[in-house]
Design an enzyme around this catalytic site. Structure first.
Site, PDB file in Angstrom:
ATOM      1  N   HIS A 114     -24.542 -52.006  33.837  1.00  0.00           N
ATOM      2  CA  HIS A 114     -24.420 -51.876  35.315  1.00  0.00           C
ATOM      3  C   HIS A 114     -24.208 -50.336  36.071  1.00  0.00           C
ATOM      4  O   HIS A 114     -23.106 -49.852  35.293  1.00  0.00           O
ATOM      5  CB  HIS A 114     -23.530 -53.022  36.224  1.00  0.00           C
TER       6      HIS A 114
ATOM      7  N   HIS B 223     -30.165 -52.969  42.954  1.00  0.00           N
ATOM      8  CA  HIS B 223     -29.644 -53.614  44.278  1.00  0.00           C
ATOM      9  C   HIS B 223     -29.318 -52.458  45.411  1.00  0.00           C
ATOM     10  O   HIS B 223     -28.999 -51.408  44.831  1.00  0.00           O
ATOM     11  CB  HIS B 223     -28.282 -54.327  43.839  1.00  0.00           C
ATOM     12  N   GLU B 224     -29.440 -52.935  46.527  1.00  0.00           N
ATOM     13  CA  GLU B 224     -29.542 -52.302  47.697  1.00  0.00           C
ATOM     14  C   GLU B 224     -30.256 -51.199  47.468  1.00  0.00           C
ATOM     15  O   GLU B 224     -30.322 -49.967  47.484  1.00  0.00           O
ATOM     16  CB  GLU B 224     -27.943 -51.580  47.988  1.00  0.00           C
TER      17      GLU B 224
ATOM     18  N   GLU C  74     -33.241 -56.017  44.647  1.00  0.00           N
ATOM     19  CA  GLU C  74     -32.511 -56.922  45.562  1.00  0.00           C
ATOM     20  C   GLU C  74     -33.459 -56.708  46.663  1.00  0.00           C
ATOM     21  O   GLU C  74     -34.531 -57.291  46.850  1.00  0.00           O
ATOM     22  CB  GLU C  74     -31.060 -56.568  45.495  1.00  0.00           C
TER      23      GLU C  74
ATOM     24  N   GLU D 188     -30.709 -57.031  54.118  1.00  0.00           N
ATOM     25  CA  GLU D 188     -29.719 -58.282  53.957  1.00  0.00           C
ATOM     26  C   GLU D 188     -29.526 -59.127  55.119  1.00  0.00           C
ATOM     27  O   GLU D 188     -28.663 -59.937  55.328  1.00  0.00           O
ATOM     28  CB  GLU D 188     -28.525 -57.976  52.976  1.00  0.00           C
TER      29      GLU D 188
ATOM     30  N   GLU E 212     -23.046 -48.778  39.476  1.00  0.00           N
ATOM     31  CA  GLU E 212     -22.664 -48.971  40.747  1.00  0.00           C
ATOM     32  C   GLU E 212     -22.447 -47.415  41.339  1.00  0.00           C
ATOM     33  O   GLU E 212     -21.586 -46.823  40.717  1.00  0.00           O
ATOM     34  CB  GLU E 212     -21.713 -49.696  41.218  1.00  0.00           C
TER      35      GLU E 212
ATOM     36  N   GLU F   6     -25.664 -64.296  46.457  1.00  0.00           N
ATOM     37  CA  GLU F   6     -24.070 -63.796  46.770  1.00  0.00           C
ATOM     38  C   GLU F   6     -23.547 -64.219  47.972  1.00  0.00           C
ATOM     39  O   GLU F   6     -22.502 -64.485  48.019  1.00  0.00           O
ATOM     40  CB  GLU F   6     -24.089 -62.403  46.524  1.00  0.00           C
TER      41      GLU F   6
END
Lengths: 682, 682
Positions: B386, B456-457, B475, B183, B388, B481
């Site tokens: 989602h 993501h990640e 991602e 990132e 996480e 973001e």
């Protein structure tokens, strides 16, 4: 990703507090603008912390950013203060340079002095002096002796630069991995990604403003680099330390160097870069007649090619006979100087470790120094004496007076110094206060003996040539020599078009252009492949560099044999090294640049234009020429089939009549360039 | 400076030995060329060391570079070998993708297999398999079990890439300062300056060749980054370690991932980038009808703006009512999915430390998961659930089957996973073998339950979507973001025009475009200043990103309130997410790019074009359209007064008739873009 806490703004503490305009109370801020009203600096106090901010044409450039210092054995200064006084001044003068990329400098600024005092005991005081010019701004600190502030050991200067946006920076590393030698290739990154980098630091802001952070008038202080912080737009002054970690030793009252921010709307407006000169004291040398801009040849490239050696032996370069050959060549070709390296005792064996062993007066047996000097004088050529210190500073300083006195007796008016090795034996780097003092001492001592100095492995240029015009030129960047042996295979073709907009903004560079044997076939008889180290340049680009990369001393760097029967060498004979005026005609950092310069006191112009690895065309208006006059353009252009890889030496030399209405259509080969001389039509 | 020893060539050992062509004995080298004959790979042995080299159109790209491995408890492999066998093969097939930036892939290559054996005991063996495609090359190792080679602990893969010139690399850091999250903002440097960087690594060579180094088919190995060495053109494979320092644990026979080098003559030819897909195994999912490219809205941006919270409380975003509002909006506007974050137990308090506490089945009390799922189904909208993990991998893997079974029962066919935190509790980073296995396990498990995954990640994309087309998007780069809260003040305007030529070459990215409230005034009622974090983009550029940055799932990322009464939202309703064809019309890394894509199975094209901070114009030929047919271009352009700084939401929507002969004149505002839909004229 998801950010656990937000808003996370890694701005400087002051910038975060002051991001919204209008928060600071009016009585706590003072403002000064440039004569044209476009550049503005605000100085103030917020929650006890001294700060400044910079705008250009209403756009923020530097958001409110901290001012101050930390010390060993004393409280930090600048974070619990109030404004106690202010004063305004200004100047609007024009003065001459004995030599330069321009002949005259119009120094025009508005000055604001803001006095700060600590709120509590010991109530130390300092003044921030700001000067706002049309071409940028500068500020410095004056530390007062009030409050018992005497000897100090500064552990950090806390000056910050919080950019208004995450500008793209063109940078070279400071400190790592190669300590402070400025000899990196350039990278470009958003400010929020960079680590610690050298100045001048050129920043292309998202707002369109171009800003260059640097320093001026560095006399007795540590050299400045800039430390970035990951995911932050704040750069902080980073100073090279003494071996014990202290950055600057001094005694109040004390004046720091200027921190400068050159400002422009386009990269083409960055040069000529005169802000640093304007922030140095006036000339200290009255009679400058012995300081001569010149072209020179020399015994140098041959060592890099392994054709000659610095030390003694069968291939020793600096023999009397070989030197006379170079002097003859200089005299016969309009070059005014001959550099000789490896003439003095100290080079044999592992000379890098010979910090105490170099003699600056004793020549090798095969080199007749007085005889060579006399021969050069008889031919009207300046002998340029080389002094390699290997960072043996004490050894050099012990010999300074005797050596310079000898050179003076021999009629020598120019030396080239060298500081190979990352540190002194005591651990001082090129940019710490110890070496800053040393470099200055050499220049001032040399002035006493009417000797001009060209420093290799120097501290960066901070405009000292205004005060000491015998400070002729310096290296302080990656020059031609890396094309002889660099593990990278030679500098990338884009390198010089980056240098122009970065390193060259600080002052002259002794890049040593003019390699004609671009395939380096003289060494082994066979051309090097494009994968091997060699200049990634066409011949026309080598010529263009004399105009693009300004220096008052410009080397014809190749072995003189390689200039034999080369029509293109006429350009080197002709090109000037001292200028009335400089104009950037076109440019883009890392891609191309075209520069026009007018010869000092002569109706003659030169244009140098270079590209990177890409073939491209430029249309260059010659509108800088006076209206209604006819000129002849002598054009040294890449031949149609030229390229740095396959055919670097293919050049086309032609002439054409031109006027100020002409648009020259410049066609570049890959790695190419174009060099043009403009003289009045007969 | 002066270089004490020379020539110093910091090439890889093999490259230095082999720099001059023709030294290797013929029987020790084998060569394979691409079907068009332009890309060539040589594999050989020199002084016992296995090496390879790459050329394109007669120009060296990779000089002879080492192959091999080191192990814990076993001798290194590859530096005392001979060639024992070779074989040739090839393929020329065309296959379909269930979804993609193209519909069909023409896989055409020549293959060379070279068998190596150690000269001495234990006489271990390995094969290097090379495939030469017109669009680049790939090679991998097959470790044989011969010589008693069984379980191994690899401490390094010694594969090197010695560039033929000091190419300019576009890079993001690997490992430092932010471990393996991909990132960063991009920097560019000559290869000889870079440290350890992520792949894909895009290299603009001085020869004009563009090369992209990456990997393919990463299944049970550590992810690759590339380590540079100061003043060297050699990059070395760097693998993320297990906590004990071992890089890869395995058992011979063993096959490594492919090392890939995409090759092109112009950056415009880099996309579509299919080499990685061609080097992955064929599809393992027969029925792909449940895998749906789609546009989606979601409860997400509101959390980044602090309008909603992930955890419980008065501003909890993932309530039943709010979710139904988002489902209704999706259903009413041609979006097929709704993402909901913060729906499940685990977010309260410091969730980053809650590696063991997340439930992937238990919703918060104010979120009726079955009810919401049923509501979504009734509206024809896919609920995107989602997950996480906070890098609590064991906790997630324990629940994988039960969670995915639940989602399957609820008719959910898509999840978004998240891996915030730099490492697992045991110290494994995102790119080590442990996490590579985990990411793959999630995809394979999800496939069993007919669930598609958007990570993501993630680990970087290595083309696994060919085999597992439920691996939808990820991602793995700096997305939108950072425009909500980045300390940098938002991504620089150039960011996406770099992403296109770097990160996007590995595969789809869930960038989440479509912010309409570009001044972010919804949060506080007042617009953010240009100094504060917000998208450095015009509204037209936000639309263009749907075409430029390929993903089969594209979010309409803003709060749905911000799409209210916005004529420009029609483009998001219209834009396709699955394509027959992709063509890059123009581009320059970091400056601009224009892409045309044809909607899958439909006579409709879209063009997306974006610029950096500079206003500029482009003339785009529409020659990709079929000849002699009339189309209408629906154009979403920057209004004349638009700019990301002052007026980002100014857009001009117009229509004009066009044909394949039309050249569209695109005018970009600073930070601008243009989005175009081309449909048959009525």
């Amino acid at each position: 990703m998801i950010r656990p806490h937000w808003p996370v703004r890694s701005l400087g503490a002051i910038a975060a507090a002051l991001l919204l305009p209008g928060l600071a109370r009016a009585q706590d801020t003072l403002r000064v603008t440039s004569p044209d009203g476009r550049n503005a600096v605000t100085v103030g106090v917020r929650e006890g912390v001294a700060y400044y901010a910079v705008e250009r044409a209403g756009k923020h450039v530097i958001l409110p950013s901290r001012l101050g210092f930390t010390f060993r054995g004393a409280r930090s200064l600048g974070d619990s203060v109030r404004i106690t006084a202010s004063a305004r001044a200004g100047a609007d003068t024009t003065w001459s340079l004995p030599w330069g990329e321009v002949a005259r400098v119009h120094e025009h600024y508005n000055e604001l002095r803001v006095g700060f005092a600590e709120i509590a005991e010991p109530r130390r005081q300092f003044t921030v002096v700001v000067r706002a010019f049309d071409e940028g701004i500068g500020f410095r600190y004056e530390l007062s002796g009030a409050g018992g502030f005497g000897d100090f050991e500064m552990t950090d200067e806390r000056t910050e630069f919080t950019l208004a946006d995450d500008a793209r920076a063109w940078w070279i590393h400071a400190n790592v991995p190669r300590p402070d030698r400025y000899e990196d290739l350039y990278s470009s990154s958003p400010v929020s990604v960079i680590d610690t980098v050298q100045t001048p630091l050129t920043l292309e802001m998202q707002s369109g403003v171009v800003a260059v952070i640097h320093e001026a008038d560095l006399v007795d202080y540590a050299g400045m680099s800039l430390a970035g912080h990951y995911e932050s737009r704040t750069l902080q002054v980073a100073l090279a330390p003494w071996a014990d970690g202290v950055k600057v030793r001094g005694h109040a009252p004390f004046v720091t160097p200027w921190r400068t921010i050159q400002l422009a709307d386009r990269v083409e407006d960055l040069a000529p870069s005169l802000l640093g000169l304007e922030l140095n004291p006036p000339r200290r040398i009255e009679n400058t007649s012995w300081i001569r801009p010149m072209k020179y040849d020399g015994i140098w490239w041959g060592m890099h090619l392994n054709v000659y050696t610095w030390g003694q032996g069968p291939h020793h370069g600096a023999t009397t006979a070989n030197t006379k050959r170079y002097i003859d060549f200089a005299a016969g070709n309009g070059l005014s100087g001959t550099l000789v390296e490896g003439w003095n005792v100290g080079w044999d064996g592992n000379w890098m470790q010979n910090r105490d062993g170099f003699s600056f007066t004793q020549p090798y047996p095969d080199y007749d120094l007085p005889g060579v000097a006399a021969y050069a004088r008889s031919k009207g050529v300046s002998l340029i004496v080389h002094n390699e210190t290997a960072m043996g500073i004490e050894n050099y300083e012990r010999q300074l007076d005797s050596a310079f006195a000898l050179y003076h007796r021999l009629g020598v008016h120019a030396i080239k110094t060298g500081y190979v090795n990352d540190k002194t034996a005591a651990g001082d780097s090129h940019t710490g206060q110890y070496m800053v003092r040393h470099y200055r001492k050499v220049v001032e001592t040399a002035a006493k003996y009417q000797i001009a100095v060209d420093v290799h492995e120097p501290i960066h240029d901070t405009g000292e040539r205004r005060t000491w015009p015998n400070m002729l030129s310096r290296e302080g960047a990656r020059g031609q020599e890396y094309n002889a042996w660099g593990g990278e295979g030679g500098n990338p073709p884009e390198h010089e078009s980056i240098l122009f907009f970065t390193r060259m903004l600080s002052g002259p560079m002794d890049f040593t252009p003019g390699i004609f044997d671009l395939l380096i076939k003289r060494q082994t008889g066979k051309p090097r492949s494009p994968d091997e180290p060699r200049p990634r340049s066409t011949l026309a680009k080598q010529l263009a560099l004399y105009v693009v990369l300004y220096s008052p001393v410009q080397m014809a760097a190749d072995l003189i044999e390689n200039y034999d029967r080369q029509p293109a060498f006429q350009f080197i004979r002709d090109v000037a090294v001292d200028w009335d005026t400089t104009r950037v005609l076109a440019g883009r950092i890392g891609d191309y640049v075209a520069v026009a310069r007018k010869t000092k006191s002569k109706d003659e112009w030169f244009v140098g234009a270079i590209t990177d690895e890409a073939a491209r065309t430029l249309d260059l208006p010659l509108s800088f020429l006076p209206n209604g006059r006819r000129y002849v353009a002598q054009i040294y252009a890449d031949a149609p089939n030229a390229s740095w890889r396959e055919n670097p030496e293919a050049i086309r030399i032609s002439s054409q009549p031109v006027t100020s209405a002409t648009r020259l259509h410049v066609v570049f080969a890959p790695g190419g360039g174009q060099a043009i001389r403009l003289i009045p039509a007969p």
